[in-house]
Design an enzyme around this catalytic site. Structure first.
Site, mmCIF file in Angstrom:
data_model
loop_
_atom_site.group_PDB
_atom_site.id
_atom_site.type_symbol
_atom_site.label_atom_id
_atom_site.label_comp_id
_atom_site.label_asym_id
_atom_site.label_seq_id
_atom_site.Cartn_x
_atom_site.Cartn_y
_atom_site.Cartn_z
ATOM 1 N N CYS A 1 0.738 -1.136 -0.084
ATOM 2 C CA CYS A 1 0.024 -0.073 0.105
ATOM 3 C C CYS A 1 0.859 1.114 0.153
ATOM 4 O O CYS A 1 2.032 1.196 -0.300
ATOM 5 C CB CYS A 1 -1.096 0.140 1.244
ATOM 6 S SG CYS A 1 -0.208 -0.048 2.687
ATOM 7 N N ARG B 1 -3.530 -0.689 5.427
ATOM 8 C CA ARG B 1 -4.159 -1.696 4.454
ATOM 9 C C ARG B 1 -3.347 -3.067 4.338
ATOM 10 O O ARG B 1 -3.783 -4.127 4.402
ATOM 11 C CB ARG B 1 -4.582 -1.214 3.154
ATOM 12 C CG ARG B 1 -5.738 -0.285 3.281
ATOM 13 C CD ARG B 1 -5.726 0.425 1.898
ATOM 14 N NE ARG B 1 -4.676 1.459 1.390
ATOM 15 C CZ ARG B 1 -4.354 2.235 0.543
ATOM 16 N NH1 ARG B 1 -5.250 2.187 -0.317
ATOM 17 N NH2 ARG B 1 -3.467 3.067 0.469
ATOM 18 N N ASP C 1 -8.238 3.854 0.721
ATOM 19 C CA ASP C 1 -7.474 4.276 1.865
ATOM 20 C C ASP C 1 -8.146 4.826 3.056
ATOM 21 O O ASP C 1 -8.913 5.921 2.786
ATOM 22 C CB ASP C 1 -6.506 5.374 1.320
ATOM 23 C CG ASP C 1 -5.499 5.902 2.279
ATOM 24 O OD1 ASP C 1 -5.478 5.657 3.154
ATOM 25 O OD2 ASP C 1 -4.435 6.480 1.773
HETATM 26 P P1 4NP Z 1 -1.855 2.870 3.992
HETATM 27 O O1 4NP Z 1 -2.734 4.078 4.556
HETATM 28 O O2 4NP Z 1 -1.463 3.096 2.605
HETATM 29 O O3 4NP Z 1 -3.158 1.788 3.826
HETATM 30 O O4 4NP Z 1 -1.029 2.306 5.143
HETATM 31 C C1 4NP Z 1 -2.052 5.459 4.533
HETATM 32 C C2 4NP Z 1 -1.019 5.512 5.520
HETATM 33 C C3 4NP Z 1 -0.388 6.789 5.772
HETATM 34 C C4 4NP Z 1 -0.550 7.894 4.784
HETATM 35 C C5 4NP Z 1 -1.345 7.555 3.755
HETATM 36 C C6 4NP Z 1 -1.748 6.370 3.828
HETATM 37 N N1 4NP Z 1 0.065 9.091 5.037
HETATM 38 O O5 4NP Z 1 -0.125 9.981 4.137
HETATM 39 O O6 4NP Z 1 0.790 9.143 5.954
#
Ligand code: 4NP
Length: 162
Positions: free
Chosen positions: A10, A16, A127
């Site tokens: 991800c 995720r 997300d």
């Molecule tokens: P992930 O979610 O990709 O599912 O781990 C996110 C976690 C952090 C961020 C964006 C999406 N961020 O911008 O820090």
């Protein structure tokens, strides 16, 4: 027989993909496939290297009977060689994987997670980072279905190999 290696990808590797990895591992331990398959997860960004998963993801996973043990790490070129299945949570992650040098050569092993969720035509595991608790449960439910579809596919592939 060498074990099949699966990498869930991800953006941040705190919501995720560590959840996908934990649900997947829980299921393959339950059906014995863990003797033949192993899994890891990572992010395309460097935002959360070394971090534990998001508190909301951890809490939602526990509510659904899943414990997550993971530290954030970033996708690297060597992952493209090392893993047999590289599974992106959304189309942005998918495109980011192809930004790595040499990724085109590994195109056959790069997938979208929702390719394995046969219930509808959606392409994204959304997300949940900027949303509320409902978003986390939605992600859990999608990953629960998609991991079932993915495991069925792996079982078929392993049966063909024997
Ligand atoms: P992930 O979610 O990709 O599912 O781990 C996110 C976690 C952090 C961020 C964006 C999406 N961020 O911008 O820090």
């Amino acid at each position: 027989m060498t074990r099949v290696k699966v990498l869930f990808v991800c953006l941040g590797n705190i919501c995720r993909s560590p959840l996908a990895e934990a649900i997947f591992k829980h299921k393959i331990r339950g059906n014995g496939l863990h003797n033949y398959v192993e899994a890891d997860s990572c992010g395309t960004s460097n935002y959360h290297i070394g971090d534990t998963p998001d508190e909301r993801t951890l809490a939602n996973a526990l509510k659904n009977g899943i414990a997550i043990h993971h530290r954030g790490r970033q996708l690297s070129v060597s992952d493209l060689e090392e893993f047999d299945f590289i599974v992106a949570m959304d189309s942005s992650n998918y495109r980011n994987i192809f930004r790595l040098p040499g990724a085109e050569q590994h195109q056959h092993k790069i997938f979208l997670m929702r390719n394995f969720d046969a219930t509808d035509n959606h392409t994204e595991v959304p997300d949940p980072y900027y949303g509320g608790e409902r978003g986390f449960q939605e992600v859990f439910d999608i990953l629960d279905r998609a991991t079932d579809g993915f495991i069925a596919r792996l079982q078929q592939q392993l049966a063909d190999r024997l």
